[in-house]
Design a protein around this motif. Structure first.
Motif, PDB file in Angstrom:
ATOM      1  N   GLU A  54       0.805  -1.261   0.093  1.00  0.00           N
ATOM      2  CA  GLU A  54      -0.013  -0.195   0.007  1.00  0.00           C
ATOM      3  C   GLU A  54       0.820   1.332   0.046  1.00  0.00           C
ATOM      4  O   GLU A  54       1.941   1.470   0.874  1.00  0.00           O
ATOM      5  N   GLY A  55       0.752   2.097  -0.809  1.00  0.00           N
ATOM      6  CA  GLY A  55       1.345   3.726  -1.083  1.00  0.00           C
ATOM      7  C   GLY A  55       0.553   4.396  -0.184  1.00  0.00           C
ATOM      8  O   GLY A  55       1.225   5.484   0.308  1.00  0.00           O
ATOM      9  N   THR A  56      -0.870   4.528  -0.200  1.00  0.00           N
ATOM     10  CA  THR A  56      -1.551   5.366   0.712  1.00  0.00           C
ATOM     11  C   THR A  56      -1.192   6.786   0.642  1.00  0.00           C
ATOM     12  O   THR A  56      -0.737   7.524   1.412  1.00  0.00           O
ATOM     13  N   LEU A  57      -1.121   7.249  -0.643  1.00  0.00           N
ATOM     14  CA  LEU A  57      -0.854   8.774  -0.842  1.00  0.00           C
ATOM     15  C   LEU A  57      -2.019   9.349  -0.538  1.00  0.00           C
ATOM     16  O   LEU A  57      -3.414   9.078  -1.466  1.00  0.00           O
ATOM     17  N   SER A  58      -2.300  10.493   0.143  1.00  0.00           N
ATOM     18  CA  SER A  58      -3.652  11.074   0.547  1.00  0.00           C
ATOM     19  C   SER A  58      -3.425  12.409   0.861  1.00  0.00           C
ATOM     20  O   SER A  58      -2.191  12.957   1.436  1.00  0.00           O
ATOM     21  N   PHE A  59      -4.682  13.208   0.936  1.00  0.00           N
ATOM     22  CA  PHE A  59      -4.617  14.475   1.650  1.00  0.00           C
ATOM     23  C   PHE A  59      -4.898  13.888   2.966  1.00  0.00           C
ATOM     24  O   PHE A  59      -5.793  13.336   3.111  1.00  0.00           O
ATOM     25  N   ILE A  60      -4.183  14.651   3.761  1.00  0.00           N
ATOM     26  CA  ILE A  60      -4.754  14.673   5.236  1.00  0.00           C
ATOM     27  C   ILE A  60      -4.680  16.095   5.848  1.00  0.00           C
ATOM     28  O   ILE A  60      -4.031  16.813   5.593  1.00  0.00           O
ATOM     29  N   PHE A  61      -6.035  16.197   6.538  1.00  0.00           N
ATOM     30  CA  PHE A  61      -6.372  17.394   6.974  1.00  0.00           C
ATOM     31  C   PHE A  61      -7.356  17.547   8.284  1.00  0.00           C
ATOM     32  O   PHE A  61      -7.660  16.317   8.497  1.00  0.00           O
ATOM     33  N   LYS A  62      -7.553  18.391   9.013  1.00  0.00           N
ATOM     34  CA  LYS A  62      -7.894  18.400  10.276  1.00  0.00           C
ATOM     35  C   LYS A  62      -9.601  18.967   9.987  1.00  0.00           C
ATOM     36  O   LYS A  62      -9.710  20.116   9.387  1.00  0.00           O
ATOM     37  N   ALA A  63     -10.607  18.343  10.023  1.00  0.00           N
ATOM     38  CA  ALA A  63     -11.933  18.694   9.913  1.00  0.00           C
ATOM     39  C   ALA A  63     -12.163  19.897  10.498  1.00  0.00           C
ATOM     40  O   ALA A  63     -11.847  20.188  11.617  1.00  0.00           O
ATOM     41  N   PRO A  64     -12.477  21.001   9.575  1.00  0.00           N
ATOM     42  CA  PRO A  64     -12.984  22.265  10.254  1.00  0.00           C
ATOM     43  C   PRO A  64     -14.155  22.192  10.933  1.00  0.00           C
ATOM     44  O   PRO A  64     -14.970  21.294  11.111  1.00  0.00           O
ATOM     45  N   LYS A  65     -14.364  23.341  11.752  1.00  0.00           N
ATOM     46  CA  LYS A  65     -15.331  23.505  12.501  1.00  0.00           C
ATOM     47  C   LYS A  65     -16.739  23.540  11.819  1.00  0.00           C
ATOM     48  O   LYS A  65     -16.346  24.071  10.806  1.00  0.00           O
ATOM     49  N   LEU A  66     -17.612  23.050  12.313  1.00  0.00           N
ATOM     50  CA  LEU A  66     -18.928  23.049  11.590  1.00  0.00           C
ATOM     51  C   LEU A  66     -19.399  24.332  11.239  1.00  0.00           C
ATOM     52  O   LEU A  66     -20.124  24.701  10.094  1.00  0.00           O
ATOM     53  N   SER A  67     -19.053  25.555  12.127  1.00  0.00           N
ATOM     54  CA  SER A  67     -19.566  26.942  11.849  1.00  0.00           C
ATOM     55  C   SER A  67     -18.626  27.511  10.734  1.00  0.00           C
ATOM     56  O   SER A  67     -19.300  28.298  10.036  1.00  0.00           O
ATOM     57  N   ILE A  68     -17.669  26.907  10.266  1.00  0.00           N
ATOM     58  CA  ILE A  68     -16.846  27.425   9.161  1.00  0.00           C
ATOM     59  C   ILE A  68     -17.744  26.899   7.833  1.00  0.00           C
ATOM     60  O   ILE A  68     -17.975  27.635   6.820  1.00  0.00           O
ATOM     61  N   MET A  69     -18.215  25.771   7.848  1.00  0.00           N
ATOM     62  CA  MET A  69     -18.877  25.395   6.760  1.00  0.00           C
ATOM     63  C   MET A  69     -20.399  25.426   6.681  1.00  0.00           C
ATOM     64  O   MET A  69     -20.990  25.456   5.519  1.00  0.00           O
ATOM     65  N   ASN A  70     -20.954  25.612   7.659  1.00  0.00           N
ATOM     66  CA  ASN A  70     -22.650  25.951   7.776  1.00  0.00           C
ATOM     67  C   ASN A  70     -22.755  27.097   8.431  1.00  0.00           C
ATOM     68  O   ASN A  70     -22.029  27.539   9.303  1.00  0.00           O
ATOM     69  N   ASN A  71     -24.083  27.395   8.536  1.00  0.00           N
ATOM     70  CA  ASN A  71     -24.641  28.547   9.509  1.00  0.00           C
ATOM     71  C   ASN A  71     -25.161  27.684  10.450  1.00  0.00           C
ATOM     72  O   ASN A  71     -26.288  27.126  10.562  1.00  0.00           O
ATOM     73  N   ILE A  72     -24.551  27.513  11.596  1.00  0.00           N
ATOM     74  CA  ILE A  72     -24.785  26.776  12.869  1.00  0.00           C
ATOM     75  C   ILE A  72     -26.102  27.265  13.545  1.00  0.00           C
ATOM     76  O   ILE A  72     -26.721  26.832  14.401  1.00  0.00           O
ATOM     77  N   PHE A  73     -26.706  28.637  13.188  1.00  0.00           N
ATOM     78  CA  PHE A  73     -27.930  29.353  13.720  1.00  0.00           C
ATOM     79  C   PHE A  73     -29.303  28.628  13.106  1.00  0.00           C
ATOM     80  O   PHE A  73     -30.222  28.733  13.745  1.00  0.00           O
ATOM     81  N   GLU A  74     -28.895  27.865  12.065  1.00  0.00           N
ATOM     82  CA  GLU A  74     -30.170  27.151  11.439  1.00  0.00           C
ATOM     83  C   GLU A  74     -30.158  25.676  11.750  1.00  0.00           C
ATOM     84  O   GLU A  74     -30.942  25.085  11.156  1.00  0.00           O
ATOM     85  N   LEU A  75     -29.008  25.345  11.964  1.00  0.00           N
ATOM     86  CA  LEU A  75     -28.793  23.990  12.233  1.00  0.00           C
ATOM     87  C   LEU A  75     -29.558  23.162  13.557  1.00  0.00           C
ATOM     88  O   LEU A  75     -29.925  21.992  13.368  1.00  0.00           O
ATOM     89  N   PRO A  76     -29.852  23.834  14.566  1.00  0.00           N
ATOM     90  CA  PRO A  76     -30.134  22.958  15.648  1.00  0.00           C
ATOM     91  C   PRO A  76     -31.325  22.337  15.538  1.00  0.00           C
ATOM     92  O   PRO A  76     -31.827  21.462  16.264  1.00  0.00           O
ATOM     93  N   PHE A  77     -32.340  22.907  14.844  1.00  0.00           N
ATOM     94  CA  PHE A  77     -33.606  22.040  14.528  1.00  0.00           C
ATOM     95  C   PHE A  77     -33.912  21.593  13.342  1.00  0.00           C
ATOM     96  O   PHE A  77     -33.315  21.851  12.013  1.00  0.00           O
ATOM     97  N   ASP A  78     -34.823  20.552  13.239  1.00  0.00           N
ATOM     98  CA  ASP A  78     -35.143  19.964  12.107  1.00  0.00           C
ATOM     99  C   ASP A  78     -36.019  20.739  11.305  1.00  0.00           C
ATOM    100  O   ASP A  78     -36.751  22.015  11.904  1.00  0.00           O
ATOM    101  N   PRO A  79     -35.993  20.762   9.909  1.00  0.00           N
ATOM    102  CA  PRO A  79     -36.716  21.749   9.091  1.00  0.00           C
ATOM    103  C   PRO A  79     -38.455  21.817   9.441  1.00  0.00           C
ATOM    104  O   PRO A  79     -38.817  23.234   9.518  1.00  0.00           O
ATOM    105  N   ASN A  80     -38.941  20.883   9.960  1.00  0.00           N
ATOM    106  CA  ASN A  80     -40.243  20.839  10.647  1.00  0.00           C
ATOM    107  C   ASN A  80     -40.229  21.824  11.591  1.00  0.00           C
ATOM    108  O   ASN A  80     -41.387  22.599  12.099  1.00  0.00           O
ATOM    109  N   VAL A  81     -39.318  21.811  12.582  1.00  0.00           N
ATOM    110  CA  VAL A  81     -39.462  22.610  13.803  1.00  0.00           C
ATOM    111  C   VAL A  81     -39.393  24.060  13.558  1.00  0.00           C
ATOM    112  O   VAL A  81     -40.218  24.935  14.064  1.00  0.00           O
TER     113      VAL A  81
END
Length: 454
Positions: free
Chosen positions: A139-166
């Motif tokens: 196995e050569g295992t050539l890969s990108f390795i990175f630290k998963a960014p915080k959820l707030s960087i990728m999404n608007n966390i103010f709309e994530l707490p609730f399900d769309p129905n809520v």
């Protein structure tokens, strides 16, 4: 040729019958003892430290695949073939020279008959025309390795707490409260008509919004309205507590959205590679649209240089966050295990840039001992020699992840949406103010002008 002929008893003719005395019909089985035959082999290294440490396991993060390749070839010669290891060295794989267009590295030794055996490498179309490959499947295992960014960087966390129905129910509740306050206001106006104590209906809409957001309410003298306000505030209190608690947990949660090269391309992560020859080749020559875009937009800088780093600097950038390093995973694991906390290791993610990650042993075209090597490599793998060496050189580099609380302080990006709301509100206020000032001046200019008469 200097040793002379080695005789072998093939068969004996006895009473009209041939008694086959061969150990087996396979040449590789009958002649696996090469009697210390010198085999010229080109070894690869990218760090001078490797030259003195091919046979030990010190600092296994340095040149891990090349040292593992040496251990496999050495075991093959010493245990199975009884051959003499004649070493040659090269600092690069089989790549075309960007200046001259000619070939450099291991392939030159194999083509020019300077070596019979090359190194473990990836199979490419250009290489298949110049050499043969024997399957060990390392196995050569050539890969990108990175630290998963915080959820707030990728999404608007103010709309994530609730399900769309809520959220639908919440906005419906605001509407129902507004209608209820409006009806209560009309009823209260009807009862107090002689007093002319009427409330503005628009105030009741803002009153419903304020109660929903736990920001207070307009006090009313009506007992019915007070009852509605009390019930609404108590009910929405639990909703507000749940929302706030969920927001705090989401701020500390890593994002799981970067699972493909397309998502990596569209993310805010900076991309770089380990400064070694195969990265300069694979990262710069890919013609697939997404991979080519990653190279042109994230790896190649505006001045023409490349985002290439040493192992220490690259891993340090990965630890800091928002950076993806293309590296041989085995080379990075030891340093990561020494510099990352156990909780930080849980945030590490891998993403393959090269589809094929298995490397094979390169030998000369029409190699005389091809069958010997094929059987020997299979024997090494079946007997556990490969597994043993693989564990020995990578045992200390295994990443142990301990899930726990890794508190990260708040940053501006975490409250980006709230600041955007405030900014939009302030901008809207200024626009309304400008409109009101303009309208007032327009009305003032339309007033009739009378001539002054004493």
């Amino acid at each position: 040729m200097q040793r002379g002929l080695i005789s072998e008893e093939i068969a004996i003719w006895c009473n009209g019958v041939i008694d086959d005395r061969r150990a087996g019909r396979s040449v590789s089985v009958r002649r696996k003892n090469l009697h210390q035959l010198p085999l010229r082999t080109t070894l690869l290294y990218t760090d001078t430290f490797t030259l003195d440490h091919f046979d030990d396991y010190e600092n296994p993060q340095i040149d891990t695949p090349n040292r593992l390749s040496y251990l496999m070839i050495n075991s093959l010669y010493r245990i199975y073939l009884n051959a003499t290891f004649v070493k040659r060295y090269s600092t690069t794989w089989c790549y075309p020279n960007p200046k001259t267009g000619g070939l450099i590295g291991v392939c030159v030794d194999l083509i020019n008959n300077h070596s019979e055996v090359g190194a473990f490498m990836f199979i490419t179309t250009s290489r298949l025309k110049m050499m043969d490959f024997l399957p060990l499947g390392m196995e050569g295992t050539l890969s990108f390795i990175f630290k998963a960014p915080k959820l707030s960087i990728m999404n608007n966390i103010f709309e994530l707490p609730f399900d769309p129905n809520v959220w639908v129910c919440l906005f419906s509740l605001v509407f129902v409260l507004g209608v209820t306050f409006y009806l209560m206001t009309k009823l209260n106006d009807f009862k107090t008509r002689p007093l002319r104590n009427k409330d503005n209906s628009y105030d009741q809409v803002f009153n419903a919004v304020s109660i929903t957001l736990q920001q207070g309410s307009v006090v009313s003298k009506s007992g019915t309205q007070r009852a509605v306000v009390l019930v609404s505030v108590v009910g929405l209190l639990f909703l507000s507590v749940s929302y706030s608690a969920k927001i705090i947990s989401l701020i500390q949660t890593p994002s799981e959205q970067i699972n493909s090269l397309t998502e990596l391309l569209n993310s805010r992560l900076e991309v770089g590679g380990l400064d070694i020859p195969y990265n300069h080749f694979y990262l710069t020559t890919s013609t697939e649209p997404v991979r080519k875009a990653i190279y042109e937009q994230k790896i190649r800088l505006k001045n023409g240089s490349l985002n290439m780093f040493s192992l220490d600097e690259g891993v340090a950038r990965v630890k800091k966050g928002l950076f993806a390093l293309h590296v041989q995973i085995a080379a990075a694991e030891q340093l990561i295990s020494e510099t990352f906390d156990d909780t930080e290791k849980c945030y590490l993610r891998k993403l393959n840039f090269v589809d094929y990650t298995v490397i094979y042993l390169a030998v000369q075209r029409n190699f005389t001992l091809r069958e010997h090597f094929q059987v020997g490599l299979a024997k090494i793998r079946e007997c556990g020699v490969y597994t043993r060496e693989f564990i020995m050189i990578r045992l200390k580099a295994q990443l142990s992840c301990v899930k726990g609380t890794d508190f990260q302080p708040l940053s501006v990006v975490d409250v980006r949406f709230a600041m955007e709301v405030i900014g939009v509100g302030l901008l809207g206020t200024l626009l309304v103010l400008a409109a009101e000032v303009g309208w007032s001046r327009y009305q003032y200019n339309r007033l009739p002008v009378f001539e002054y008469v004493e």
